[in-house]
Enzyme design. Structure first.
Site, PDB file in Angstrom:
ATOM      1  N   HIS A 182      -8.498  32.239-114.241  1.00 10.67           N
ATOM      2  CA  HIS A 182      -8.837  33.201-115.291  1.00 10.67           C
ATOM      3  C   HIS A 182      -9.837  34.198-114.716  1.00 10.67           C
ATOM      4  O   HIS A 182     -10.804  33.794-114.065  1.00 10.67           O
ATOM      5  CB  HIS A 182      -9.434  32.467-116.496  1.00 10.67           C
ATOM      6  CG  HIS A 182      -9.678  33.380-117.649  1.00 10.67           C
ATOM      7  ND1 HIS A 182      -8.674  33.788-118.509  1.00 10.67           N
ATOM      8  CD2 HIS A 182     -10.806  34.006-118.060  1.00 10.67           C
ATOM      9  CE1 HIS A 182      -9.184  34.619-119.402  1.00 10.67           C
ATOM     10  NE2 HIS A 182     -10.463  34.773-119.160  1.00 10.67           N
TER      11      HIS A 182
ATOM     12  N   ASN B 293      -1.877  37.151-106.464  1.00  5.95           N
ATOM     13  CA  ASN B 293      -2.433  35.806-106.217  1.00  5.95           C
ATOM     14  C   ASN B 293      -1.369  34.861-105.688  1.00  5.95           C
ATOM     15  O   ASN B 293      -1.645  34.031-104.818  1.00  5.95           O
ATOM     16  CB  ASN B 293      -3.067  35.246-107.489  1.00  5.95           C
ATOM     17  CG  ASN B 293      -4.419  35.860-107.747  1.00  5.95           C
ATOM     18  OD1 ASN B 293      -5.399  35.492-107.115  1.00  5.95           O
ATOM     19  ND2 ASN B 293      -4.463  36.836-108.641  1.00  5.95           N
TER      20      ASN B 293
END
Ligand code: GRF
Length: 191
Positions: free
Chosen positions: A107, A17
Protein backbone atom coordinates in the site's frame (compact mmCIF):
# COMPACT_ATOMS: atom_id res chain seq x y z
CA UNK A 1 6.97 -28.76 -11.23
CA UNK A 2 9.94 -26.45 -10.58
CA UNK A 3 10.55 -27.44 -6.95
CA UNK A 4 10.42 -23.77 -5.94
CA UNK A 5 8.05 -21.70 -3.85
CA UNK A 6 5.66 -20.34 -6.45
CA UNK A 7 4.25 -16.82 -6.42
CA UNK A 8 1.26 -15.54 -8.37
CA UNK A 9 1.33 -11.77 -8.77
CA UNK A 10 -2.09 -10.14 -9.01
CA UNK A 11 -2.07 -6.77 -10.79
CA UNK A 12 -4.62 -4.55 -12.53
CA UNK A 13 -2.49 -1.83 -14.08
CA UNK A 14 0.94 -0.77 -15.21
CA UNK A 15 2.79 -3.32 -13.11
CA UNK A 16 6.00 -1.47 -12.36
CA UNK A 17 6.14 -3.31 -9.03
CA UNK A 18 5.40 -6.60 -10.76
CA UNK A 19 8.36 -5.87 -13.06
CA UNK A 20 10.63 -5.34 -10.04
CA UNK A 21 9.44 -8.62 -8.53
CA UNK A 22 10.02 -10.44 -11.83
CA UNK A 23 13.56 -9.02 -12.06
CA UNK A 24 14.39 -9.74 -8.45
CA UNK A 25 13.22 -13.37 -8.48
CA UNK A 26 14.62 -14.16 -11.91
CA UNK A 27 16.80 -17.25 -11.40
CA UNK A 28 16.22 -17.12 -7.63
CA UNK A 29 17.23 -20.48 -6.15
CA UNK A 30 14.10 -20.92 -4.02
CA UNK A 31 11.33 -18.63 -5.23
CA UNK A 32 9.74 -18.26 -8.67
CA UNK A 33 7.18 -15.90 -10.15
CA UNK A 34 4.93 -18.50 -11.68
CA UNK A 35 2.16 -16.38 -13.17
CA UNK A 36 0.57 -12.96 -13.38
CA UNK A 37 -3.16 -12.80 -12.71
CA UNK A 38 -5.18 -9.79 -13.80
CA UNK A 39 -8.77 -8.63 -13.97
CA UNK A 40 -7.92 -6.25 -16.80
CA UNK A 41 -7.14 -7.58 -20.27
CA UNK A 42 -5.70 -4.16 -21.24
CA UNK A 43 -3.31 -3.91 -18.29
CA UNK A 44 0.25 -3.10 -19.26
CA UNK A 45 1.43 -5.64 -16.70
CA UNK A 46 0.40 -8.36 -19.18
CA UNK A 47 2.80 -6.91 -21.74
CA UNK A 48 5.53 -6.93 -19.12
CA UNK A 49 4.75 -10.59 -18.33
CA UNK A 50 4.96 -11.50 -22.00
CA UNK A 51 8.26 -9.65 -22.47
CA UNK A 52 9.73 -11.56 -19.55
CA UNK A 53 8.40 -14.97 -20.53
CA UNK A 54 6.05 -15.15 -17.53
CA UNK A 55 2.65 -16.80 -18.00
CA UNK A 56 -0.42 -14.70 -17.38
CA UNK A 57 -4.10 -15.28 -16.88
CA UNK A 58 -6.96 -12.80 -17.11
CA UNK A 59 -10.20 -13.37 -15.21
CA UNK A 60 -13.39 -11.35 -15.40
CA UNK A 61 -14.26 -9.07 -12.50
CA UNK A 62 -17.16 -11.45 -11.68
CA UNK A 63 -14.67 -14.27 -11.21
CA UNK A 64 -13.18 -12.39 -8.28
CA UNK A 65 -16.54 -12.27 -6.52
CA UNK A 66 -17.02 -15.97 -5.74
CA UNK A 67 -13.35 -16.61 -6.46
CA UNK A 68 -14.05 -20.25 -7.38
CA UNK A 69 -12.44 -20.36 -10.81
CA UNK A 70 -9.48 -18.23 -9.74
CA UNK A 71 -8.87 -20.46 -6.73
CA UNK A 72 -9.08 -23.57 -8.91
CA UNK A 73 -6.47 -22.05 -11.22
CA UNK A 74 -4.13 -21.15 -8.34
CA UNK A 75 -4.35 -24.64 -6.85
CA UNK A 76 -3.76 -26.21 -10.27
CA UNK A 77 -0.68 -24.01 -10.75
CA UNK A 78 0.59 -25.05 -7.30
CA UNK A 79 0.78 -21.45 -6.14
CA UNK A 80 2.17 -21.01 -2.63
CA UNK A 81 1.95 -17.23 -2.19
CA UNK A 82 -0.10 -14.46 -3.77
CA UNK A 83 1.50 -11.03 -4.06
CA UNK A 84 -0.81 -8.12 -4.81
CA UNK A 85 0.93 -5.40 -6.80
CA UNK A 86 -1.68 -2.80 -7.65
CA UNK A 87 -4.63 -5.19 -7.74
CA UNK A 88 -7.87 -3.26 -7.53
CA UNK A 89 -10.42 -5.98 -6.69
CA UNK A 90 -11.20 -7.28 -3.23
CA UNK A 91 -9.74 -10.74 -2.61
CA UNK A 92 -12.60 -13.22 -2.07
CA UNK A 93 -12.90 -14.94 1.32
CA UNK A 94 -12.33 -18.45 -0.06
CA UNK A 95 -8.93 -17.35 -1.36
CA UNK A 96 -8.04 -15.71 1.95
CA UNK A 97 -9.02 -18.91 3.79
CA UNK A 98 -6.94 -21.08 1.43
CA UNK A 99 -3.91 -18.79 1.58
CA UNK A 100 -3.86 -17.85 5.28
CA UNK A 101 -0.91 -15.50 5.90
CA UNK A 102 0.21 -16.11 2.33
CA UNK A 103 -1.28 -13.11 0.58
CA UNK A 104 0.91 -10.01 0.65
CA UNK A 105 -0.13 -6.51 -0.43
CA UNK A 106 1.73 -3.26 -0.86
CA UNK A 107 0.00 0.00 0.00
CA UNK A 108 1.48 3.39 -0.97
CA UNK A 109 1.09 5.04 2.45
CA UNK A 110 1.82 4.44 6.10
CA UNK A 111 -1.23 2.43 7.18
CA UNK A 112 -3.46 2.68 9.13
CA UNK A 113 -3.41 6.24 7.80
CA UNK A 114 -4.69 6.75 4.25
CA UNK A 115 -6.08 3.26 3.76
CA UNK A 116 -9.52 1.82 3.06
CA UNK A 117 -12.11 2.55 0.42
CA UNK A 118 -11.08 4.93 -2.36
CA UNK A 119 -7.49 5.06 -1.13
CA UNK A 120 -5.59 3.86 -4.16
CA UNK A 121 -3.27 5.37 -6.75
CA UNK A 122 -2.93 9.13 -6.85
CA UNK A 123 -5.87 9.56 -4.41
CA UNK A 124 -3.62 8.37 -1.60
CA UNK A 125 -0.93 10.95 -2.33
CA UNK A 126 -3.54 13.71 -2.78
CA UNK A 127 -4.94 12.91 0.66
CA UNK A 128 -1.45 12.87 2.17
CA UNK A 129 -0.63 16.28 0.66
CA UNK A 130 -3.99 17.70 1.72
CA UNK A 131 -3.40 16.54 5.31
CA UNK A 132 0.01 18.31 5.30
CA UNK A 133 1.76 15.15 6.47
CA UNK A 134 5.49 15.40 7.12
CA UNK A 135 6.08 11.71 6.42
CA UNK A 136 4.65 9.15 4.03
CA UNK A 137 5.83 5.82 2.74
CA UNK A 138 4.79 2.26 2.04
CA UNK A 139 3.22 -0.55 4.00
CA UNK A 140 3.79 -4.16 3.04
CA UNK A 141 1.19 -6.23 4.83
CA UNK A 142 -0.75 -9.48 4.94
CA UNK A 143 -4.24 -9.51 3.50
CA UNK A 144 -7.19 -10.53 5.62
CA UNK A 145 -10.94 -10.20 5.14
CA UNK A 146 -10.92 -6.46 5.88
CA UNK A 147 -9.44 -4.02 3.36
CA UNK A 148 -5.96 -2.69 4.27
CA UNK A 149 -6.26 -4.28 7.71
CA UNK A 150 -3.87 -7.27 7.77
CA UNK A 151 -0.75 -7.57 9.90
CA UNK A 152 2.11 -5.33 8.81
CA UNK A 153 5.23 -7.05 7.53
CA UNK A 154 7.24 -3.85 7.04
CA UNK A 155 6.90 -0.10 6.58
CA UNK A 156 9.37 2.29 4.98
CA UNK A 157 9.00 6.04 5.08
CA UNK A 158 10.20 9.19 3.37
CA UNK A 159 10.00 12.85 4.33
CA UNK A 160 7.67 15.29 2.67
CA UNK A 161 8.96 18.82 2.13
CA UNK A 162 6.63 21.81 1.82
CA UNK A 163 7.77 22.09 -1.79
CA UNK A 164 6.68 18.54 -2.64
CA UNK A 165 3.73 18.20 -4.99
CA UNK A 166 1.36 15.24 -5.27
CA UNK A 167 3.51 14.06 -8.18
CA UNK A 168 6.83 14.28 -6.34
CA UNK A 169 5.29 12.52 -3.34
CA UNK A 170 4.14 9.75 -5.70
CA UNK A 171 7.68 9.49 -7.11
CA UNK A 172 9.27 9.23 -3.67
CA UNK A 173 6.82 6.53 -2.63
CA UNK A 174 7.31 4.60 -5.85
CA UNK A 175 11.08 4.66 -5.31
CA UNK A 176 10.52 3.03 -1.90
CA UNK A 177 8.22 0.42 -3.46
CA UNK A 178 10.73 -0.51 -6.13
CA UNK A 179 13.56 -0.71 -3.62
CA UNK A 180 11.92 -2.62 -0.79
CA UNK A 181 8.97 -4.69 -2.01
CA UNK A 182 10.81 -7.67 -3.52
CA UNK A 183 13.42 -8.11 -0.75
CA UNK A 184 10.68 -7.81 1.88
CA UNK A 185 8.59 -10.48 0.13
CA UNK A 186 11.68 -12.70 -0.08
CA UNK A 187 12.51 -12.25 3.60
CA UNK A 188 8.91 -12.93 4.68
CA UNK A 189 8.65 -16.09 2.58
CA UNK A 190 12.00 -17.53 3.59
CA UNK A 191 11.87 -16.70 7.32
C1 GRF B 1 1.48 0.88 -6.16
O1 GRF B 1 1.53 2.20 -5.73
C2 GRF B 1 1.10 -0.03 -5.02
O2 GRF B 1 1.51 0.43 -3.78
C3 GRF B 1 -0.41 -0.01 -5.09
O3 GRF B 1 -0.70 0.03 -6.47
C4 GRF B 1 0.36 0.68 -7.17
C5 GRF B 1 0.75 -0.19 -8.32
O4 GRF B 1 1.65 0.44 -9.18
N1 GRF B 1 -0.99 -1.13 -4.39
P1 GRF B 1 2.32 -0.36 -10.37
O5 GRF B 1 1.22 -0.88 -11.27
O6 GRF B 1 3.10 -1.49 -9.77
O7 GRF B 1 3.20 0.63 -11.06
Amino acid sequence: MNGKINIAIFASGSGSNAACLIDYFNEHPKIAIRTIVSNNAQAYVLERAKNNGIASQVFKNEDFVSGKSVLKFLLHEKIDYIVLAGFLRKIPDNMIDNFQNKIINIHPALLPKFGGKGMYGIHVHEAVKQAEEKLTGITIHLVDRIFDNGKHIAQYSCEIEDTDTVETIAQKVQALEHRYFAPTVEKYILC
